[in-house]
Design an enzyme around this catalytic site. Sequence first.
Site, mmCIF file in Angstrom:
data_model
loop_
_atom_site.group_PDB
_atom_site.id
_atom_site.type_symbol
_atom_site.label_atom_id
_atom_site.label_comp_id
_atom_site.label_asym_id
_atom_site.label_seq_id
_atom_site.Cartn_x
_atom_site.Cartn_y
_atom_site.Cartn_z
ATOM 1 N N HIS A 73 0.810 -1.226 0.000
ATOM 2 C CA HIS A 73 0.000 0.000 0.000
ATOM 3 C C HIS A 73 0.849 1.285 0.000
ATOM 4 C CE1 HIS A 73 -2.953 3.007 1.142
ATOM 5 N NE2 HIS A 73 -2.372 3.163 2.313
ATOM 6 N N GLU B 275 0.831 5.936 12.281
ATOM 7 C CA GLU B 275 -0.546 5.563 12.622
ATOM 8 C C GLU B 275 -0.668 4.073 12.957
ATOM 9 O OE1 GLU B 275 -3.650 7.560 10.271
ATOM 10 O OE2 GLU B 275 -4.532 5.578 10.018
ATOM 11 N N ASP B 276 0.050 3.234 12.264
ATOM 12 C CA ASP B 276 -0.215 1.786 12.342
ATOM 13 C C ASP B 276 0.931 0.928 12.867
ATOM 14 O OD1 ASP B 276 -2.752 2.236 11.341
ATOM 15 O OD2 ASP B 276 -2.157 1.942 9.264
ATOM 16 N N HIS C 112 3.687 7.061 5.146
ATOM 17 C CA HIS C 112 2.493 7.737 5.650
ATOM 18 C C HIS C 112 1.694 6.954 6.693
ATOM 19 C CE1 HIS C 112 0.055 5.449 2.662
ATOM 20 N NE2 HIS C 112 -0.954 5.710 3.460
ATOM 21 N N ASP C 113 1.797 5.632 6.712
ATOM 22 C CA ASP C 113 1.044 4.862 7.710
ATOM 23 C C ASP C 113 1.926 4.292 8.827
ATOM 24 O OD1 ASP C 113 -1.694 5.086 6.992
ATOM 25 O OD2 ASP C 113 -1.412 3.673 5.334
ATOM 26 N N ASP D 267 -3.542 8.335 -1.279
ATOM 27 C CA ASP D 267 -3.963 7.319 -0.300
ATOM 28 C C ASP D 267 -5.428 6.944 -0.543
ATOM 29 O OD1 ASP D 267 -3.718 5.711 2.065
ATOM 30 O OD2 ASP D 267 -4.507 7.343 3.291
HETATM 31 P P1 NDP Z 1 -11.862 1.088 8.400
HETATM 32 O O1 NDP Z 1 -12.299 -0.058 9.251
HETATM 33 O O2 NDP Z 1 -12.877 2.039 7.906
HETATM 34 O O3 NDP Z 1 -11.032 0.473 7.175
HETATM 35 C C1 NDP Z 1 -10.658 1.231 6.079
HETATM 36 C C2 NDP Z 1 -9.180 1.479 6.118
HETATM 37 O O4 NDP Z 1 -8.473 0.257 6.118
HETATM 38 C C3 NDP Z 1 -8.698 2.233 4.919
HETATM 39 O O5 NDP Z 1 -8.828 3.618 5.114
HETATM 40 C C4 NDP Z 1 -7.270 1.770 4.781
HETATM 41 O O6 NDP Z 1 -6.500 2.603 5.640
HETATM 42 C C5 NDP Z 1 -7.278 0.359 5.347
HETATM 43 N N1 NDP Z 1 -7.316 -0.767 4.398
HETATM 44 C C6 NDP Z 1 -6.616 -1.917 4.512
HETATM 45 N N2 NDP Z 1 -6.919 -2.768 3.550
HETATM 46 C C7 NDP Z 1 -7.831 -2.171 2.766
HETATM 47 C C8 NDP Z 1 -8.494 -2.573 1.580
HETATM 48 N N3 NDP Z 1 -8.305 -3.782 1.029
HETATM 49 N N4 NDP Z 1 -9.387 -1.723 1.019
HETATM 50 C C9 NDP Z 1 -9.597 -0.514 1.558
HETATM 51 N N5 NDP Z 1 -8.981 -0.063 2.683
HETATM 52 C C10 NDP Z 1 -8.087 -0.894 3.295
HETATM 53 O O7 NDP Z 1 -10.841 1.986 9.155
HETATM 54 P P2 NDP Z 1 -9.952 1.802 10.428
HETATM 55 O O8 NDP Z 1 -8.949 0.724 10.168
HETATM 56 O O9 NDP Z 1 -9.475 3.144 10.769
HETATM 57 O O10 NDP Z 1 -10.972 1.382 11.591
HETATM 58 C C11 NDP Z 1 -11.056 0.108 12.108
HETATM 59 C C12 NDP Z 1 -12.135 0.066 13.207
HETATM 60 O O11 NDP Z 1 -13.424 0.548 12.772
HETATM 61 C C13 NDP Z 1 -12.397 -1.302 13.679
HETATM 62 O O12 NDP Z 1 -12.417 -1.295 15.069
HETATM 63 C C14 NDP Z 1 -13.797 -1.617 13.098
HETATM 64 O O13 NDP Z 1 -14.406 -2.613 13.838
HETATM 65 C C15 NDP Z 1 -14.474 -0.318 13.214
HETATM 66 N N6 NDP Z 1 -15.678 -0.103 12.356
HETATM 67 C C16 NDP Z 1 -16.621 -1.074 12.089
HETATM 68 C C17 NDP Z 1 -17.722 -0.833 11.271
HETATM 69 C C18 NDP Z 1 -18.711 -1.909 10.967
HETATM 70 O O14 NDP Z 1 -19.627 -1.693 10.196
HETATM 71 N N7 NDP Z 1 -18.553 -3.091 11.503
HETATM 72 C C19 NDP Z 1 -17.953 0.452 10.677
HETATM 73 C C20 NDP Z 1 -16.924 1.395 10.971
HETATM 74 C C21 NDP Z 1 -15.868 1.117 11.784
HETATM 75 P P3 NDP Z 1 -4.896 2.828 5.479
HETATM 76 O O15 NDP Z 1 -4.657 3.694 4.292
HETATM 77 O O16 NDP Z 1 -4.571 3.535 6.774
HETATM 78 O O17 NDP Z 1 -4.313 1.472 5.390
HETATM 79 ZN ZN ZN Z 2 -2.783 4.628 3.783
#
Ligand code: NDP
Ligand code: ZN
Length: 178
Positions: free
Chosen positions: A36, A66-67, A62-63, A123
């Site tokens: 990514h 955060e991660d 960038h991540d 991103d």
């Molecule tokens: P999300 O859960 O919204 O996941 C999206 C983020 O995951 C993206 O912004 C990206 O961030 C990363 N990512 C990794 N793999 C993929 C992929 N294949 N496609 C798209 N995005 C991907 O964000 P968070 O990780 O911030 O939040 C996680 C928390 O949110 C958990 O605790 C979850 O349970 C909770 N949650 C649950 C919901 C539900 O409906 N069950 C709804 C909303 C939140 P990056 O660029 O940083 O990698």
């Molecule tokens: Zn990212």
Amino acid sequence: DSLDVLGILLKCANFAAVKHSGQRRKDPEKTPYINHPIGVAYILTDEGSVRDPAVIMAAILHDTVEDTDTTLDEIKKEFGSNVANIVAEVTDDKSLPYDERKRLQIVHAPTSSKEAKLVKLADKLYNLRDLEKATPEGWSQERVKQYFIWASKVVEGLRGTNRQIENSLDEIFSRHVL
Ligand code: NDP
Ligand code: ZN
């Protein structure tokens, strides 16, 4: 000179690879996470024609804050305050509740620096392309839809930064956000 740039970019790539080692993306194939940040940086050079090394470095990193256990002080020490400041701008505060973090991305987008806006645009484009390819395990279609709507609101605040990347995002939004 250019050899210094190559060396420092590979230092970034190696740093990010070590920091993200063991982490996986959310796609069903559980792609290695490092794909990514490297892909985000490549969107900037290949599609966005971005040539500012600090932006490319920040994209690769960038991540990490955060991660992973990486701190902004560590980024500053290894890569300088310019890169660290961009990374800081694109780093969510994970101590905040999910909804608040997502809301603050929308609020902060318009006042972020041009450098941070570029990283955020690439991103979002990378993540939305991922979501178009495959739905993460456990995600409902409603959750995917809400993610597209939220991303379009963040991108609203990032506009006027890179026409190519914004055009690619708009094409995706035309398919997914009514
Ligand atoms: P999300 O859960 O919204 O996941 C999206 C983020 O995951 C993206 O912004 C990206 O961030 C990363 N990512 C990794 N793999 C993929 C992929 N294949 N496609 C798209 N995005 C991907 O964000 P968070 O990780 O911030 O939040 C996680 C928390 O949110 C958990 O605790 C979850 O349970 C909770 N949650 C649950 C919901 C539900 O409906 N069950 C709804 C909303 C939140 P990056 O660029 O940083 O990698
Ligand atoms: Zn990212």
